[in-house]
Design an enzyme around this catalytic site. Structure first.
Site, PDB file in Angstrom:
ATOM      1  N   GLY A  46      -7.109  -8.231  -4.577  1.00  0.00           N
ATOM      2  CA  GLY A  46      -6.823  -9.651  -4.477  1.00  0.00           C
ATOM      3  C   GLY A  46      -5.606  -9.869  -3.603  1.00  0.00           C
ATOM      4  N   HIS A 137       0.475 -16.200  -8.533  1.00  0.00           N
ATOM      5  CA  HIS A 137       1.226 -16.127  -7.264  1.00  0.00           C
ATOM      6  C   HIS A 137       1.390 -17.515  -6.666  1.00  0.00           C
ATOM      7  CE1 HIS A 137       2.023 -11.932  -6.317  1.00  0.00           C
ATOM      8  NE2 HIS A 137       0.791 -11.575  -6.555  1.00  0.00           N
TER       9      HIS A 137
HETATM   10  O1  K2U Z   1      -1.695  -9.707  -5.982  1.00  0.00           O
HETATM   11  C1  K2U Z   1      -1.833  -8.595  -5.531  1.00  0.00           C
HETATM   12  O2  K2U Z   1      -0.913  -7.941  -5.040  1.00  0.00           O
HETATM   13  C2  K2U Z   1      -3.160  -7.974  -5.629  1.00  0.00           C
HETATM   14  C3  K2U Z   1      -3.246  -6.961  -6.723  1.00  0.00           C
HETATM   15  C4  K2U Z   1      -4.342  -7.486  -7.586  1.00  0.00           C
HETATM   16  C5  K2U Z   1      -4.412  -7.005  -8.974  1.00  0.00           C
HETATM   17  C6  K2U Z   1      -4.653  -7.937  -9.934  1.00  0.00           C
HETATM   18  C7  K2U Z   1      -4.763  -7.563 -11.242  1.00  0.00           C
HETATM   19  C8  K2U Z   1      -4.669  -6.253 -11.628  1.00  0.00           C
HETATM   20  C9  K2U Z   1      -4.411  -5.323 -10.671  1.00  0.00           C
HETATM   21  C10 K2U Z   1      -4.269  -5.696  -9.319  1.00  0.00           C
HETATM   22  C11 K2U Z   1      -3.474  -5.658  -5.955  1.00  0.00           C
HETATM   23  O3  K2U Z   1      -4.785  -5.455  -5.748  1.00  0.00           O
HETATM   24  S1  K2U Z   1      -2.561  -4.318  -6.515  1.00  0.00           S
HETATM   25  C12 K2U Z   1      -3.415  -2.918  -6.111  1.00  0.00           C
HETATM   26  C13 K2U Z   1      -4.400  -2.580  -7.206  1.00  0.00           C
HETATM   27  C14 K2U Z   1      -5.733  -2.468  -6.917  1.00  0.00           C
HETATM   28  C15 K2U Z   1      -6.634  -2.160  -7.934  1.00  0.00           C
HETATM   29  C16 K2U Z   1      -6.201  -1.976  -9.239  1.00  0.00           C
HETATM   30  C17 K2U Z   1      -4.858  -2.088  -9.522  1.00  0.00           C
HETATM   31  C18 K2U Z   1      -3.935  -2.377  -8.503  1.00  0.00           C
HETATM   32 ZN    ZN Z   2       0.208  -9.607  -6.918  1.00  0.00          ZN
END
Ligand code: K2U
Ligand code: ZN
Length: 167
Positions: A46, A137
């Site tokens: 995301g 966010h």
């Molecule tokens: O907002 C962001 O930085 C995106 C996050 C989204 C996210 C939301 C909820 C739970 C985990 C992540 C990024 O994708 S962080 C990278 C990531 C990807 C998969 C799973 C966990 C972390």
């Molecule tokens: Zn984030």
């Protein structure tokens, strides 16, 4: 298309509340494309416009294993929530930090798609977690804001030290 620089905690611009998008023009289409490319490349599931220093109510999400189910939500509004779930979260704006956050288990969100059509998303599981994370966010809130003041102090110190080392 281009990759966009992602703001990093504790950058104060991450706290700026985003404004509603009044007109879905070519600029918004380009922003959505660039945000999606930036998210896939990170990689992430995301990304909110706030994180790329554009303070408009636009998020992109793709929680699919195949990385080909992109959702673009314009002016998202959560209209229903129930249940709860505990999930380990990370954030592209808070690199290297992960912690368990409690969120609603199921949500219903109204939003506009890139064609300006009103849409309704019902989500649970990881999609619900991710949409809630991204919508926060847009309010200028990070997942670390749910953590204790002590944890937040330690995270701030760690990331500021990292920034000095890599500067
Ligand atoms: O907002 C962001 O930085 C995106 C996050 C989204 C996210 C939301 C909820 C739970 C985990 C992540 C990024 O994708 S962080 C990278 C990531 C990807 C998969 C799973 C966990 C972390
Ligand atoms: Zn984030």
């Amino acid at each position: 298309m281009s990759l966009l620089p992602i703001l990093r905690f504790p950058d104060p611009r991450l706290k700026i509340p985003a404004s509603p998008i009044a007109r879905i023009d070519e600029g918004i289409h380009r922003l959505a494309r660039d945000m999606a490319e930036t998210m896939y490349e990170a990689p992430g599931i995301g990304l909110a416009a706030t994180q790329v220093n554009i303070h408009k109510r636009l998020i992109v999400v793709d929680v699919s294993e195949t990385r080909d189910h992109l959702l673009v939500l314009i002016n998202p509004e959560q209209v229903e929530s129930d249940g709860c779930q505990l999930c380990e979260e990370g954030c592209l704006s808070v690199p290297g930090i992960y912690d368990k956050i409690e969120r609603a288990g199921r949500i219903v969100v109204h939003y506009l798609d890139l064609d300006g059509r009103a849409r309704r998303l019902e989500a649970d599981g990881m999609l619900a977690v991710c949409v809630q994370h991204e919508m926060e966010h847009l309010e200028g809130k990070l997942f670390v804001d749910h953590l204790s003041p002590l944890k937040q102090k330690r995270i701030r110190a760690k990331l500021l030290k990292q920034a000095r080392i890599t500067a």
